[in-house]
Design a protein around this motif. Structure first.
Motif, PDB file in Angstrom:
ATOM      1  N   ALA A  81       6.039  16.717   5.861  1.00  0.00           N
ATOM      2  CA  ALA A  81       6.556  16.492   4.508  1.00  0.00           C
ATOM      3  C   ALA A  81       5.882  15.291   3.852  1.00  0.00           C
ATOM      4  CB  ALA A  81       8.069  16.290   4.564  1.00  0.00           C
ATOM      5  N   MET A  82       5.659  14.236   4.606  1.00  0.00           N
ATOM      6  CA  MET A  82       5.026  13.038   4.051  1.00  0.00           C
ATOM      7  C   MET A  82       3.586  13.305   3.635  1.00  0.00           C
ATOM      8  SD  MET A  82       6.982  10.515   3.576  1.00  0.00           S
ATOM      9  CE  MET A  82       5.615   9.400   3.214  1.00  0.00           C
ATOM     10  N   ALA A  83       2.915  14.216   4.313  1.00  0.00           N
ATOM     11  CA  ALA A  83       1.558  14.583   3.907  1.00  0.00           C
ATOM     12  C   ALA A  83       1.561  15.163   2.497  1.00  0.00           C
ATOM     13  CB  ALA A  83       0.968  15.587   4.903  1.00  0.00           C
ATOM     14  N   LYS A  84       2.617  15.916   2.182  1.00  0.00           N
ATOM     15  CA  LYS A  84       2.744  16.488   0.834  1.00  0.00           C
ATOM     16  C   LYS A  84       3.006  15.391  -0.183  1.00  0.00           C
ATOM     17  CE  LYS A  84       2.967  20.169  -1.803  1.00  0.00           C
ATOM     18  NZ  LYS A  84       1.819  21.077  -1.997  1.00  0.00           N
ATOM     19  N   VAL A  85       3.860  14.424   0.170  1.00  0.00           N
ATOM     20  CA  VAL A  85       4.148  13.306  -0.725  1.00  0.00           C
ATOM     21  C   VAL A  85       2.873  12.527  -1.040  1.00  0.00           C
ATOM     22  CG1 VAL A  85       5.358  11.098  -0.941  1.00  0.00           C
ATOM     23  CG2 VAL A  85       6.545  13.081   0.008  1.00  0.00           C
ATOM     24  N   ILE A  86       2.100  12.211   0.004  1.00  0.00           N
ATOM     25  CA  ILE A  86       0.860  11.456  -0.172  1.00  0.00           C
ATOM     26  C   ILE A  86      -0.100  12.193  -1.098  1.00  0.00           C
ATOM     27  CG2 ILE A  86      -1.203  10.633   1.062  1.00  0.00           C
ATOM     28  CD1 ILE A  86       0.737  10.077   3.454  1.00  0.00           C
ATOM     29  N   LYS A  87      -0.183  13.489  -0.953  1.00  0.00           N
ATOM     30  CA  LYS A  87      -1.047  14.295  -1.824  1.00  0.00           C
ATOM     31  C   LYS A  87      -0.574  14.231  -3.271  1.00  0.00           C
ATOM     32  CE  LYS A  87      -2.816  18.983  -2.491  1.00  0.00           C
ATOM     33  NZ  LYS A  87      -2.809  20.385  -1.970  1.00  0.00           N
ATOM     34  N   ASN A  88       0.741  14.301  -3.503  1.00  0.00           N
ATOM     35  CA  ASN A  88       1.288  14.271  -4.868  1.00  0.00           C
ATOM     36  C   ASN A  88       1.085  12.923  -5.546  1.00  0.00           C
ATOM     37  OD1 ASN A  88       2.165  16.910  -4.654  1.00  0.00           O
ATOM     38  ND2 ASN A  88       4.268  16.365  -4.134  1.00  0.00           N
ATOM     39  N   LEU A  89       0.987  11.855  -4.759  1.00  0.00           N
ATOM     40  CA  LEU A  89       0.807  10.518  -5.321  1.00  0.00           C
ATOM     41  C   LEU A  89      -0.647  10.208  -5.662  1.00  0.00           C
ATOM     42  CD1 LEU A  89       3.188   8.365  -3.067  1.00  0.00           C
ATOM     43  CD2 LEU A  89       3.602   9.215  -5.378  1.00  0.00           C
ATOM     44  N   ALA A  90      -1.547  11.099  -5.337  1.00  0.00           N
ATOM     45  CA  ALA A  90      -2.975  10.839  -5.542  1.00  0.00           C
ATOM     46  C   ALA A  90      -3.273  10.577  -7.014  1.00  0.00           C
ATOM     47  CB  ALA A  90      -3.793  12.028  -5.056  1.00  0.00           C
ATOM     48  N   GLY A  91      -4.074   9.566  -7.274  1.00  0.00           N
ATOM     49  CA  GLY A  91      -4.503   9.259  -8.629  1.00  0.00           C
ATOM     50  C   GLY A  91      -3.454   8.500  -9.421  1.00  0.00           C
ATOM     51  N   ALA A  92      -3.767   8.229 -10.689  1.00  0.00           N
ATOM     52  CA  ALA A  92      -2.857   7.583 -11.638  1.00  0.00           C
ATOM     53  C   ALA A  92      -2.369   6.223 -11.145  1.00  0.00           C
ATOM     54  CB  ALA A  92      -1.664   8.485 -11.941  1.00  0.00           C
ATOM     55  N   GLN A  93      -3.077   5.606 -10.215  1.00  0.00           N
ATOM     56  CA  GLN A  93      -2.770   4.268  -9.706  1.00  0.00           C
ATOM     57  C   GLN A  93      -1.411   4.186  -9.015  1.00  0.00           C
ATOM     58  OE1 GLN A  93      -3.249   1.863 -13.250  1.00  0.00           O
ATOM     59  NE2 GLN A  93      -5.423   1.501 -12.781  1.00  0.00           N
ATOM     60  N   ASN A  94      -0.906   5.303  -8.523  1.00  0.00           N
ATOM     61  CA  ASN A  94       0.329   5.276  -7.739  1.00  0.00           C
ATOM     62  C   ASN A  94       0.070   4.588  -6.395  1.00  0.00           C
ATOM     63  OD1 ASN A  94       1.832   6.848  -9.653  1.00  0.00           O
ATOM     64  ND2 ASN A  94       0.717   8.646  -8.917  1.00  0.00           N
ATOM     65  N   ARG A  95       1.116   3.929  -5.873  1.00  0.00           N
ATOM     66  CA  ARG A  95       0.970   3.220  -4.596  1.00  0.00           C
ATOM     67  C   ARG A  95       2.095   3.609  -3.639  1.00  0.00           C
ATOM     68  NH1 ARG A  95      -0.066  -3.053  -6.039  1.00  0.00           N
ATOM     69  NH2 ARG A  95       2.067  -2.810  -6.880  1.00  0.00           N
ATOM     70  N   LEU A  96       1.789   3.542  -2.335  1.00  0.00           N
ATOM     71  CA  LEU A  96       2.750   3.904  -1.290  1.00  0.00           C
ATOM     72  C   LEU A  96       2.683   2.906  -0.145  1.00  0.00           C
ATOM     73  CD1 LEU A  96       4.747   6.064  -0.013  1.00  0.00           C
ATOM     74  CD2 LEU A  96       2.702   7.031   1.078  1.00  0.00           C
TER      75      LEU A  96
END
Length: 439
Positions: A81-96
């Motif tokens: 599930a976290m792999a999906k979250v990381i993919k969705n955060l890609a770009g737009a200067q999002n941070r995790l």
């Protein structure tokens, strides 16, 4: 231009399925639907977000779960599930950032920008997690708050959230252990998790709580939906203002009407003796809507309705645009309800039927009195009265049909009290027919 009002992209609407209340009646918990909706917007109008994923790696996370199609290690599902979250955060200067905990912090990263390098680092951190100790919620939450608190001053305007993932409970956890500054989106999976603790996290921080007790494969789907929502927020600090428009109208209660698997938290409060209030909605994502039911106690009209109507409630509000923090006012509207006279039309019809039945009975009684009820054909007076009786009955039946037909048309026109009724309509507009005098 400076000082010029910013047009709202958010839509605020009110409606009710009950369109009228008879003026002689009161109505407790009159339902009013209030809906706020954000339009679909481009990525350029979204604010970059900072997210800390707090992952329970206690020993129970290594258990197999028998509810899914196949036995699965719970932590393996979380990694997927976290792999999906990381993919969705890609770009737009999002941070995790990733925080793994059991009874102590097992792993803690800084906020990483989700470019190719940051995504790869976050994936390696998540995939390297292993289950071990007992569950202590406060350990993970405090570490997440610390990561967000230490951001530079220029970064404090960025939207910040905590995603909390656990399958367990913590008997020593209290509300005082919840950091209030950041919305917590809590996920509890398996029947072993503590719903009260996770619900408290959501309620106290305007976050959400998503229970997944069965079919744990849904963890990926639900986290996917949440992460897409967080990176597309267009309105923050959204508040809906409520004010009654009549001295006898009071706010009774406010409930969320939104249908969602997640329990999305909001806050509401009443003031001014329950004649004003507000709904603190918080964040609204692109293309999403939130709906609430506001219940009103409405009094009898008592002659103070204007043109057969009563203004009940004014609804407005404010929010901030996520991309520039400009405050915008939501369009204000006034909810009005019709206040017709009581629905007496059916009573009028029943009264007319009773009246005409009495007229016919009186005619028969007059004939029986003269002729003794024998109908003596040899009595000339009785013969004349019999002819008169038949003629009179025919005329009475014709008048009765016309009168009842007219009353029925009038009742249909008023549409069962749902249409506007003139204020002077306090009695039947059809005056009773006077009985014919006996000759």
């Amino acid at each position: 231009m400076d000082g010029q009002a910013v047009p709202s992209v958010m839509q605020l609407s009110t409606f009710t399925k009950v369109t009228s209340i008879p003026r002689e009646k009161s109505y407790r918990e009159f339902p009013v639907m209030v809906r706020v909706k954000a339009p679909e917007m481009t990525v350029h109008q979204h604010s970059p977000v900072d997210i800390v994923a707090v992952i329970d790696v206690s020993w129970s996370m290594g258990w197999d779960d028998k509810y899914g199609k196949e036995p699965n290690d719970r932590l393996i599902l979380v990694k997927k599930a976290m792999a999906k979250v990381i993919k969705n955060l890609a770009g737009a200067q999002n941070r995790l950032a990733v925080v793994a905990f059991d009874h102590e912090i097992k792993k803690s990263t800084e906020l990483l920008e989700m470019n190719d390098k940051g995504q790869q680092s976050a994936l390696e951190t998540v995939n390297g997690l292993t289950p071990f100790g007992r569950t202590t919620f406060s350990i993970g939450l405090k570490e997440a708050a610390k990561i967000l608190d230490k951001r530079a001053a220029r970064e404090k305007d960025r939207l910040a959230f905590i995603i909390f993932l656990s399958d367990g409970d913590d008997p020593e956890f209290t509300k005082e252990d919840i950091p209030p500054a950041y919305p917590i989106h809590a996920f509890g999976f398996s029947a072993d998790h503590d719903p009260k603790a996770l619900q408290d996290m959501a309620n106290l921080t305007m976050g959400s709580y998503t229970p997944i007790n069965k079919d744990l494969e849904k963890i990926t789907e639900k986290l996917d939906q949440l992460s897409e929502k967080l990176v597309s927020i267009v309105a923050v600090n959204t508040v809906i203002h409520l004010k009654t428009m009549h001295s006898g109208v009071f706010l009774s209660k406010i409930e969320s009407s939104s249908a969602n698997d997640a329990v999305v938290s909001y806050k509401s409060r009443l003031a001014d003796g329950k004649q004003s209030g507000e709904i603190i909605v918080g964040d609204v994502s692109s293309g999403k809507e939130m709906e609430f039911t506001v219940y009103l106690d409405v009094p009898e009209c008592q002659g103070n309705c204007t043109d057969g109507a009563m203004e009940l409630l004014t609804v407005g509000g404010v929010y901030k645009q996520s991309w520039d923090q400009k405050q915008v006012e939501l369009s204000k509207s006034v909810l009005t309800v019709e206040r017709p006279a009581s629905c007496k039309e059916l009573d009028w019809i029943e009264q007319r039927v009773e009246y005409w039945c009495k007229v016919k009975l009186d005619l028969s009684a007059m004939y029986d009195k003269v002729c003794g009820g024998n109908g003596d054909e040899s009595n000339c007076q009785c013969q004349d009265l019999q002819a008169l009786r038949e003629t009179s009955l025919e005329a009475i039946n014709q008048a009765m049909r016309n009168d009842i037909y007219t009353a029925t048309l009038h009742a249909i026109k008023l549409r069962h009290c749902g249409g506007a009724v003139a204020a002077e309509t306090e009695k039947s507009p059809l005056e009773p027919v006077q009985p014919a005098k006996a000759v």
